[in-house]
Design an enzyme around this catalytic site. Structure first.
Site, PDB file in Angstrom:
ATOM      1  N   MET A 160       0.825  -1.221   0.000  1.00 35.44           N
ATOM      2  CA  MET A 160       0.000   0.000   0.000  1.00 35.44           C
ATOM      3  C   MET A 160       0.849   1.257   0.000  1.00 35.44           C
ATOM      4  O   MET A 160       0.571   2.212  -0.741  1.00 35.44           O
ATOM      5  CB  MET A 160      -0.908   0.005   1.235  1.00 35.44           C
ATOM      6  CG  MET A 160      -1.870  -1.152   1.282  1.00 35.44           C
ATOM      7  SD  MET A 160      -2.916  -1.028   2.746  1.00 35.44           S
ATOM      8  CE  MET A 160      -3.515  -2.717   2.833  1.00 35.44           C
ATOM      9  N   ASP A 175      11.339   2.766   4.540  1.00 34.92           N
ATOM     10  CA  ASP A 175      11.023   1.338   4.714  1.00 34.92           C
ATOM     11  C   ASP A 175      12.302   0.576   5.062  1.00 34.92           C
ATOM     12  O   ASP A 175      13.406   0.993   4.719  1.00 34.92           O
ATOM     13  CB  ASP A 175      10.425   0.776   3.409  1.00 34.92           C
ATOM     14  CG  ASP A 175       9.586  -0.479   3.640  1.00 34.92           C
ATOM     15  OD1 ASP A 175       8.364  -0.431   3.387  1.00 34.92           O
ATOM     16  OD2 ASP A 175      10.144  -1.511   4.054  1.00 34.92           O
ATOM     17  N   ASP A 222      14.764   1.829   9.807  1.00 34.05           N
ATOM     18  CA  ASP A 222      13.850   1.159  10.723  1.00 34.05           C
ATOM     19  C   ASP A 222      13.051   2.212  11.492  1.00 34.05           C
ATOM     20  O   ASP A 222      13.634   3.067  12.174  1.00 34.05           O
ATOM     21  CB  ASP A 222      14.676   0.287  11.690  1.00 34.05           C
ATOM     22  CG  ASP A 222      13.803  -0.629  12.532  1.00 34.05           C
ATOM     23  OD1 ASP A 222      12.605  -0.328  12.720  1.00 34.05           O
ATOM     24  OD2 ASP A 222      14.326  -1.655  13.006  1.00 34.05           O
ATOM     25  N   TYR A 274      -1.178  -7.382  17.198  1.00 31.88           N
ATOM     26  CA  TYR A 274      -1.601  -6.601  16.019  1.00 31.88           C
ATOM     27  C   TYR A 274      -2.927  -5.898  16.310  1.00 31.88           C
ATOM     28  O   TYR A 274      -3.089  -4.712  16.056  1.00 31.88           O
ATOM     29  CB  TYR A 274      -1.742  -7.573  14.847  1.00 31.88           C
ATOM     30  CG  TYR A 274      -2.017  -6.965  13.493  1.00 31.88           C
ATOM     31  CD1 TYR A 274      -1.016  -6.364  12.753  1.00 31.88           C
ATOM     32  CD2 TYR A 274      -3.295  -7.027  12.933  1.00 31.88           C
ATOM     33  CE1 TYR A 274      -1.261  -5.840  11.493  1.00 31.88           C
ATOM     34  CE2 TYR A 274      -3.556  -6.500  11.672  1.00 31.88           C
ATOM     35  CZ  TYR A 274      -2.536  -5.908  10.956  1.00 31.88           C
ATOM     36  OH  TYR A 274      -2.784  -5.396   9.703  1.00 31.88           O
ATOM     37  N   LYS A 292      -3.492  -1.871  16.368  1.00 33.07           N
ATOM     38  CA  LYS A 292      -4.335  -1.227  15.346  1.00 33.07           C
ATOM     39  C   LYS A 292      -5.475  -0.441  15.987  1.00 33.07           C
ATOM     40  O   LYS A 292      -5.898   0.599  15.475  1.00 33.07           O
ATOM     41  CB  LYS A 292      -4.860  -2.277  14.367  1.00 33.07           C
ATOM     42  CG  LYS A 292      -3.759  -2.919  13.512  1.00 33.07           C
ATOM     43  CD  LYS A 292      -3.043  -1.876  12.678  1.00 33.07           C
ATOM     44  CE  LYS A 292      -2.005  -2.476  11.754  1.00 33.07           C
ATOM     45  NZ  LYS A 292      -1.272  -1.463  10.993  1.00 33.07           N
ATOM     46  N   THR A 298      -1.339  -7.824  -1.011  1.00 33.86           N
ATOM     47  CA  THR A 298      -0.047  -7.131  -0.943  1.00 33.86           C
ATOM     48  C   THR A 298       0.985  -8.145  -0.461  1.00 33.86           C
ATOM     49  O   THR A 298       0.623  -9.259  -0.064  1.00 33.86           O
ATOM     50  CB  THR A 298      -0.093  -5.982   0.096  1.00 33.86           C
ATOM     51  OG1 THR A 298      -0.282  -6.576   1.392  1.00 33.86           O
ATOM     52  CG2 THR A 298      -1.181  -4.968  -0.175  1.00 33.86           C
TER      53      THR A 298
HETATM   54  N1  LIG Z   1      -2.799  -6.377   3.368  1.00 36.66           N
HETATM   55  C1  LIG Z   1      -3.849  -6.496   4.144  1.00 36.66           C
HETATM   56  O1  LIG Z   1      -4.693  -7.406   3.972  1.00 36.66           O
HETATM   57  C2  LIG Z   1      -4.062  -5.513   5.265  1.00 36.66           C
HETATM   58  C3  LIG Z   1      -5.305  -5.541   5.917  1.00 36.66           C
HETATM   59  C4  LIG Z   1      -5.537  -4.639   6.953  1.00 36.66           C
HETATM   60  C5  LIG Z   1      -4.564  -3.731   7.319  1.00 36.66           C
HETATM   61  N2  LIG Z   1      -3.352  -3.721   6.676  1.00 36.66           N
HETATM   62  C6  LIG Z   1      -2.383  -2.710   7.107  1.00 36.66           C
HETATM   63  O2  LIG Z   1      -2.082  -1.871   6.012  1.00 36.66           O
HETATM   64  C7  LIG Z   1      -0.738  -1.382   6.120  1.00 36.66           C
HETATM   65  C8  LIG Z   1      -0.002  -1.653   4.817  1.00 36.66           C
HETATM   66  O3  LIG Z   1       0.118  -3.055   4.683  1.00 36.66           O
HETATM   67  P1  LIG Z   1       0.537  -3.804   3.349  1.00 36.66           P
HETATM   68  O4  LIG Z   1      -0.502  -4.793   3.093  1.00 36.66           O
HETATM   69  O5  LIG Z   1       0.921  -2.825   2.310  1.00 36.66           O
HETATM   70  O6  LIG Z   1       1.811  -4.586   3.928  1.00 36.66           O
HETATM   71  P2  LIG Z   1       3.260  -4.824   3.323  1.00 36.66           P
HETATM   72  O7  LIG Z   1       3.879  -5.877   4.172  1.00 36.66           O
HETATM   73  O8  LIG Z   1       3.177  -5.034   1.881  1.00 36.66           O
HETATM   74  O9  LIG Z   1       3.961  -3.427   3.608  1.00 36.66           O
HETATM   75  C9  LIG Z   1       4.331  -3.027   4.900  1.00 36.66           C
HETATM   76  C10 LIG Z   1       5.711  -2.415   4.820  1.00 36.66           C
HETATM   77  O10 LIG Z   1       6.109  -1.985   6.125  1.00 36.66           O
HETATM   78  C11 LIG Z   1       7.506  -2.149   6.194  1.00 36.66           C
HETATM   79  N3  LIG Z   1       7.971  -2.207   7.572  1.00 36.66           N
HETATM   80  C12 LIG Z   1       7.662  -3.141   8.497  1.00 36.66           C
HETATM   81  N4  LIG Z   1       8.325  -2.877   9.642  1.00 36.66           N
HETATM   82  C13 LIG Z   1       9.054  -1.765   9.416  1.00 36.66           C
HETATM   83  C14 LIG Z   1       9.954  -1.010  10.222  1.00 36.66           C
HETATM   84  N5  LIG Z   1      10.237  -1.364  11.483  1.00 36.66           N
HETATM   85  N6  LIG Z   1      10.535   0.062   9.684  1.00 36.66           N
HETATM   86  C15 LIG Z   1      10.284   0.421   8.393  1.00 36.66           C
HETATM   87  N7  LIG Z   1       9.446  -0.254   7.593  1.00 36.66           N
HETATM   88  C16 LIG Z   1       8.841  -1.325   8.109  1.00 36.66           C
HETATM   89  C17 LIG Z   1       7.767  -3.485   5.477  1.00 36.66           C
HETATM   90  O11 LIG Z   1       9.121  -3.622   5.072  1.00 36.66           O
HETATM   91  C18 LIG Z   1       6.789  -3.419   4.333  1.00 36.66           C
HETATM   92  O12 LIG Z   1       7.377  -2.957   3.131  1.00 36.66           O
HETATM   93  C19 LIG Z   1      -0.134  -2.087   7.331  1.00 36.66           C
HETATM   94  O13 LIG Z   1      -0.163  -1.226   8.432  1.00 36.66           O
HETATM   95  C20 LIG Z   1      -1.049  -3.259   7.546  1.00 36.66           C
HETATM   96  O14 LIG Z   1      -1.056  -3.686   8.886  1.00 36.66           O
HETATM   97  C21 LIG Z   1      -3.097  -4.604   5.660  1.00 36.66           C
END
Ligand SMILES: NC(=O)c1ccc[n+]([C@@H]2O[C@H](COP(=O)([O-])OP(=O)(O)OC[C@H]3O[C@@H](n4cnc5c(N)ncnc54)[C@H](O)[C@@H]3O)[C@@H](O)[C@H]2O)c1
Length: 249
Positions: free
Chosen positions: A17, A36, A57, A153, A157, A188
């Protein structure tokens, strides 16, 4: 939507996202810092906005502060903060009665405290340019219980939502808006387990009233709306983007 001349800081910019949102902001003309853990993905130089990729980080608060300050210095302003980074440690994050408590702390530091790190550095910079907008990514997961719990989690959230409301009220007078998106199931890298698994995809899509799994583009569309001037009277609220999952009895 038009974002020319704007400056944005997007966490999780190496992922699903966050990357989609950053690319859409760049296409709209904003200069974007993507932060990231992962190395920089391809396709960030298409513009017209300028991308700056910071591999770091979010749990390292001074590192976040430095990257945010550099974003402000390079662009003379900071207009948008998108908190899209997060981790879902399936299999390790479980019920509070059995979760390893060090793991609990780790999830809360990444999924919740990182938001504190970004917001506390963004607010003074947004004040300097007379306001800004923030979007934080929570999850529909925190709106109900789950028979396969991920309590670290879930708690993170939910707390993000409370913090976002507090931020909205604390800084409304500074014209800083703060809103939350609750994504439903979205294809994703976080959900890599569904990739190449048509049965799992069909099962997830079957639970969504609109009949499909969400995309990072669905989330970006909602996020850019909330950042934009079209949402200038919207703050302290949440938008569910889940194809109707939470509306179902
Ligand atoms: N994909 C889903 O189904 C879903 C559903 C509900 C909520 N979400 C939330 O949406 C948001 C985006 O998720 P996504 O699906 O794009 O996930 P994703 O895993 O594709 O992307 C998350 C990114 O966060 C980065 N990250 C994690 N820890 C980190 C840190 N300590 N420092 C820097 N970067 C860090 C990861 O490297 C990754 O690129 C997240 O907060 C997730 O919890 C996702």
């Amino acid at each position: 939507m038009e974002f020319s001349g704007k400056s944005a800081f997007v966490t999780g910019g190496g992922g699903g996202m966050g990357l989609n949102i950053a690319q859409d902001l760049l296409r709209g003309g904003a200069n974007v810092t993507l932060f990231d853990l992962k190395p920089a993905p391809a396709g960030l130089d298409e513009g017209p906005g300028k991308a700056t990729y910071v591999q770091g980080d979010l749990t390292d608060e001074p590192r976040v502060g430095k990257a945010m300050a550099q974003t402000f210095d390079a662009n003379g302003r900071l207009d948008y903060l998108v908190n899209a980074a997060g981790v879902l440690l399936l299999g390790q994050d479980k019920s509070l009665v059995e979760i390893d408590l060090d793991l609990w702390d780790r999830v809360l530091v990444i999924d919740l405290k990182s938001m504190v790190h970004t917001v506390r550095h963004a607010v003074p910079l947004m004040r300097k340019n007379g306001g800004g907008a923030m979007v934080h990514f929570s999850s529909v997961q925190c709106l109900r219980g789950d028979d396969q719990p991920q309590d670290g989690y879930q708690a993170s959230k939910a707390a993000m939502v409370a913090l976002s409301k507090s931020i909205a009220i604390q800084f409304a007078a500074d014209y800083i808006r703060s809103n939350v998106i609750y994504p439903g199931p979205t294809m994703t890298p976080m959900q890599a387990r569904w990739e190449n698994n048509p049965e799992a995809q069909a099962a997830v899509a079957g639970r969504v009233p609109l009949g499909r799994i969400g995309t990072s583009q669905d989330m970006s569309n909602a996020c850019l709306f909330l950042l934009s001037e079209k949402a200038s009277f919207i703050t302290g609220t949440e938008l569910i983007v889940d194809g109707g999952v939470m509306a179902k009895p």
